[in-house]
Design an enzyme around this catalytic site. Structure first.
Site, PDB file in Angstrom:
ATOM      1  N   TYR A  10     -16.826  -3.400 -17.320  1.00 40.91           N
ATOM      2  CA  TYR A  10     -17.706  -4.502 -17.752  1.00 40.91           C
ATOM      3  C   TYR A  10     -17.350  -5.775 -16.995  1.00 40.91           C
ATOM      4  O   TYR A  10     -18.231  -6.489 -16.503  1.00 40.91           O
ATOM      5  CB  TYR A  10     -17.503  -4.684 -19.255  1.00 40.91           C
ATOM      6  N   ARG A  35      -8.634 -15.401 -30.435  1.00 44.65           N
ATOM      7  CA  ARG A  35      -9.978 -15.464 -29.846  1.00 44.65           C
ATOM      8  C   ARG A  35     -10.654 -16.786 -30.211  1.00 44.65           C
ATOM      9  O   ARG A  35     -10.462 -17.317 -31.311  1.00 44.65           O
ATOM     10  CB  ARG A  35     -10.874 -14.327 -30.392  1.00 44.65           C
TER      11      ARG A  35
HETATM   12  P1  NAP Z   1     -26.489  -6.874 -27.691  1.00 44.24           P
HETATM   13  O1  NAP Z   1     -26.679  -7.411 -29.056  1.00 44.24           O
HETATM   14  O2  NAP Z   1     -25.756  -5.574 -27.536  1.00 44.24           O
HETATM   15  O3  NAP Z   1     -27.921  -6.760 -27.021  1.00 44.24           O
HETATM   16  C1  NAP Z   1     -28.038  -6.172 -25.749  1.00 44.24           C
HETATM   17  C2  NAP Z   1     -29.453  -6.368 -25.294  1.00 44.24           C
HETATM   18  O4  NAP Z   1     -29.588  -5.782 -23.990  1.00 44.24           O
HETATM   19  C3  NAP Z   1     -30.477  -5.694 -26.203  1.00 44.24           C
HETATM   20  O5  NAP Z   1     -31.633  -6.509 -26.257  1.00 44.24           O
HETATM   21  C4  NAP Z   1     -30.745  -4.383 -25.478  1.00 44.24           C
HETATM   22  O6  NAP Z   1     -32.042  -3.867 -25.770  1.00 44.24           O
HETATM   23  C5  NAP Z   1     -30.669  -4.855 -24.043  1.00 44.24           C
HETATM   24  N1  NAP Z   1     -30.396  -3.765 -23.118  1.00 44.24           N
HETATM   25  C6  NAP Z   1     -29.289  -3.008 -23.047  1.00 44.24           C
HETATM   26  N2  NAP Z   1     -29.432  -2.071 -22.094  1.00 44.24           N
HETATM   27  C7  NAP Z   1     -30.648  -2.259 -21.547  1.00 44.24           C
HETATM   28  C8  NAP Z   1     -31.382  -1.606 -20.528  1.00 44.24           C
HETATM   29  N3  NAP Z   1     -30.882  -0.566 -19.846  1.00 44.24           N
HETATM   30  N4  NAP Z   1     -32.627  -2.045 -20.238  1.00 44.24           N
HETATM   31  C9  NAP Z   1     -33.155  -3.095 -20.926  1.00 44.24           C
HETATM   32  N5  NAP Z   1     -32.518  -3.765 -21.886  1.00 44.24           N
HETATM   33  C10 NAP Z   1     -31.281  -3.340 -22.193  1.00 44.24           C
HETATM   34  O7  NAP Z   1     -25.726  -7.912 -26.753  1.00 44.24           O
HETATM   35  P2  NAP Z   1     -25.438  -9.460 -26.972  1.00 44.24           P
HETATM   36  O8  NAP Z   1     -24.157  -9.539 -27.703  1.00 44.24           O
HETATM   37  O9  NAP Z   1     -26.660 -10.139 -27.454  1.00 44.24           O
HETATM   38  O10 NAP Z   1     -25.140  -9.913 -25.478  1.00 44.24           O
HETATM   39  C11 NAP Z   1     -26.048 -10.697 -24.737  1.00 44.24           C
HETATM   40  C12 NAP Z   1     -25.357 -11.138 -23.463  1.00 44.24           C
HETATM   41  O11 NAP Z   1     -24.211 -11.933 -23.796  1.00 44.24           O
HETATM   42  C13 NAP Z   1     -24.845  -9.976 -22.621  1.00 44.24           C
HETATM   43  O12 NAP Z   1     -25.089 -10.233 -21.266  1.00 44.24           O
HETATM   44  C14 NAP Z   1     -23.351  -9.960 -22.915  1.00 44.24           C
HETATM   45  O13 NAP Z   1     -22.626  -9.416 -21.839  1.00 44.24           O
HETATM   46  C15 NAP Z   1     -23.079 -11.427 -23.121  1.00 44.24           C
HETATM   47  N6  NAP Z   1     -21.893 -11.720 -23.948  1.00 44.24           N
HETATM   48  C16 NAP Z   1     -21.807 -11.201 -25.221  1.00 44.24           C
HETATM   49  C17 NAP Z   1     -20.679 -11.499 -25.972  1.00 44.24           C
HETATM   50  C18 NAP Z   1     -20.492 -10.958 -27.362  1.00 44.24           C
HETATM   51  O14 NAP Z   1     -19.426 -11.195 -27.968  1.00 44.24           O
HETATM   52  N7  NAP Z   1     -21.479 -10.272 -27.949  1.00 44.24           N
HETATM   53  C19 NAP Z   1     -19.657 -12.321 -25.443  1.00 44.24           C
HETATM   54  C20 NAP Z   1     -19.819 -12.853 -24.166  1.00 44.24           C
HETATM   55  C21 NAP Z   1     -20.947 -12.541 -23.429  1.00 44.24           C
HETATM   56  P3  NAP Z   1     -32.275  -2.888 -27.061  1.00 44.24           P
HETATM   57  O15 NAP Z   1     -32.193  -3.769 -28.270  1.00 44.24           O
HETATM   58  O16 NAP Z   1     -33.621  -2.348 -26.853  1.00 44.24           O
HETATM   59  O17 NAP Z   1     -31.173  -1.871 -27.007  1.00 44.24           O
HETATM   60  P1  GDP Z   2     -12.416  -8.296 -27.093  1.00 50.92           P
HETATM   61  O1  GDP Z   2     -12.388  -9.696 -27.609  1.00 50.92           O
HETATM   62  O2  GDP Z   2     -13.200  -8.144 -25.835  1.00 50.92           O
HETATM   63  O3  GDP Z   2     -11.041  -7.713 -26.983  1.00 50.92           O
HETATM   64  O4  GDP Z   2     -13.229  -7.371 -28.131  1.00 50.92           O
HETATM   65  P2  GDP Z   2     -13.356  -7.226 -29.698  1.00 50.92           P
HETATM   66  O5  GDP Z   2     -14.358  -8.143 -30.226  1.00 50.92           O
HETATM   67  O6  GDP Z   2     -13.587  -5.750 -29.897  1.00 50.92           O
HETATM   68  O7  GDP Z   2     -11.956  -7.664 -30.351  1.00 50.92           O
HETATM   69  C1  GDP Z   2     -10.832  -6.846 -30.186  1.00 50.92           C
HETATM   70  C2  GDP Z   2      -9.637  -7.380 -30.987  1.00 50.92           C
HETATM   71  O8  GDP Z   2      -9.898  -7.310 -32.399  1.00 50.92           O
HETATM   72  C3  GDP Z   2      -8.394  -6.538 -30.735  1.00 50.92           C
HETATM   73  O9  GDP Z   2      -7.236  -7.318 -30.916  1.00 50.92           O
HETATM   74  C4  GDP Z   2      -8.524  -5.496 -31.854  1.00 50.92           C
HETATM   75  O10 GDP Z   2      -7.266  -4.887 -32.143  1.00 50.92           O
HETATM   76  C5  GDP Z   2      -8.989  -6.375 -32.997  1.00 50.92           C
HETATM   77  N1  GDP Z   2      -9.707  -5.665 -34.084  1.00 50.92           N
HETATM   78  C6  GDP Z   2      -9.304  -5.608 -35.379  1.00 50.92           C
HETATM   79  N2  GDP Z   2     -10.163  -4.895 -36.102  1.00 50.92           N
HETATM   80  C7  GDP Z   2     -11.179  -4.530 -35.278  1.00 50.92           C
HETATM   81  C8  GDP Z   2     -12.390  -3.806 -35.472  1.00 50.92           C
HETATM   82  O11 GDP Z   2     -12.720  -3.335 -36.569  1.00 50.92           O
HETATM   83  N3  GDP Z   2     -13.194  -3.644 -34.378  1.00 50.92           N
HETATM   84  C9  GDP Z   2     -12.866  -4.150 -33.158  1.00 50.92           C
HETATM   85  N4  GDP Z   2     -13.713  -3.976 -32.136  1.00 50.92           N
HETATM   86  N5  GDP Z   2     -11.713  -4.818 -32.939  1.00 50.92           N
HETATM   87  C10 GDP Z   2     -10.885  -5.013 -33.987  1.00 50.92           C
END
Ligand code: NAP
Ligand code: GDP
Length: 336
Positions: A158, A230
């Protein structure tokens, strides 16, 4: 495909970009956690007059497929793109599928950026993540450090794929003068997250586990030691900042979107917040046989603060409470 804009007359602006909608904002990943937060803001009227927003899900186009990507751009004719679509998952999903995270994200990103270029899109804002920074580093991490060393091994697929967005953005700018930029959010959470315990991130995982523990009268099991730290950002705050980046931010270099360093919490403290918001009365145990992942990735929000010194983040406890309440109220429909 979800569309939002000022009413039916809007359709006149669909093709040329010079009608009532000179700005057509296409959001890839519009059905995900961050996409749904953007949808909420836009539906509350946060779009400017003259903007039309189109939210895509994977049902509209599989963006790993170049033909489907081109077809959806042809249909939507965007002038601006917020590129959120990605294969996303928590620590344990990444550890088990690093190759899939690398390949799918590389395919999606190359298809979206190159198709945006071919359509002469005026601006693309893509999404990186603070987990892509080097594992061995000094703190706080800042925007200049993305490529300074290998990322943490747990999510190298990733991370390297996300880093390549920054490389591509610079390439499109140097060769073609394109305004393709990126934001770097810390861990995001909120309503419409992926609450799947095996696949999702820590907060939605713990909220779901607390819900089940409460229901079944069993302990809440936190994975790992609880010591890693975090910075969490609420999806609605992130969405507000992404809209600002789309409209105002003029740099190709990415910008970290994060709460301050002093807002960083341990996983144990985050779990306590969830316990309190869910009113969970049972035992909380730490399963130290499970990985802790990266210990911390403390990021600086100084650059953001130079631009937006007064931006107010939602307090963590309030955002956790809203997310827990949403999950309980939407248990049957939530992604899990
Ligand atoms: P998410 O809830 O998992 O949503 C992912 C989205 O991408 C959904 O709309 C999904 O569509 C779409 N998608 C996945 N594969 C696809 C494909 N092959 N073709 C078209 N659409 C596709 O993710 P999110 O957490 O909102 O993340 C949004 C952005 O923020 C991402 O770029 C992620 O890397 C970034 N980000 C997220 C976090 C976090 O903690 N969540 C942290 C930092 C950065 P469907 O609903 O149809 O599956
Ligand atoms: P990261 O921030 O990219 O490492 O991803 P996560 O959001 O999965 O957070 C991971 C951290 O949360 C690690 O320290 C895990 O050991 C801790 N953790 C504790 N409980 C959980 C759980 O239920 N799910 C996940 N994904 N992580 C957990």
């Amino acid at each position: 495909m979800q569309e939002a804009g000022p009413g039916p007359g809007a359709a006149a602006g669909m093709s040329g970009g010079s009608g009532p909608h000179p700005r057509r904002v296409l959001v890839t990943g519009g059905s995900g956690l961050v996409g749904r937060a953007l949808q909420q803001l836009v539906s509350e009227g946060k779009e400017l007059p003259g903007e039309k927003w189109i939210f895509l899900s994977s049902a509209d186009a599989d963006l790993t497929n170049v033909a489907e990507t081109r077809a959806v751009f042809k249909r939507c004719q965007p002038t601006h793109v917020i590129h959120l679509a990605a294969k996303v998952g928590g620590l344990f999903h990444n550890m088990a599928h690093n190759l899939d995270f690398w390949r799918q994200n590389m395919q999606i990103n190359d298809n979206v950026l190159q198709t945006a270029h071919e359509h002469g899109v005026a601006k693309v804002v893509s999404c990186l993540s603070t987990c892509i920074f080097p594992d061995k580093t000094t703190y706080p991490i800042d925007e200049t450090m993305i490529h300074n060393g290998p990322p943490h091994s747990s999510n190298f697929g990733y991370s390297y794929a996300k880093r390549m967005i920054d490389v591509q953005n610079r390439g499109y700018h140097e060769q073609y003068g394109r305004m393709f930029t990126a934001v770097i959010p810390t861990n995001v959470f909120g309503t419409h997250d992926n609450f799947n315990i095996e696949l999702g991130h820590v907060l939605p995982g713990l909220i779901h586990k607390a819900y089940l523990a409460q229901k079944n009268n069993t302990p809440l099991v936190v994975w790992g030691s609880g010591k890693p730290r975090r910075q969490f950002i609420y999806s609605l705050d992130l969405a507000r900042l992404i809209i600002w980046v789309l409209r105002e931010y003029q740099e190709i270099e990415p910008i970290i979107l994060s709460v301050g360093e002093e807002e960083e919490v341990s996983i144990k403290e985050a779990a306590e917040s969830i316990v309190s918001a869910m009113g969970f009365k049972g035992e909380v145990i730490f399963d130290t046989s499970k990985s802790d992942g990266q210990f911390k990735k403390t990021a600086s929000n100084s650059k953001l603060r130079k631009y937006l010194p007064n931006f107010q983040f939602t307090p963590f406890s309030q955002a956790i409470k809203e997310t827990c309440e949403w999950f309980v109220a939407n248990y049957h429909a939530a992604r899990k």
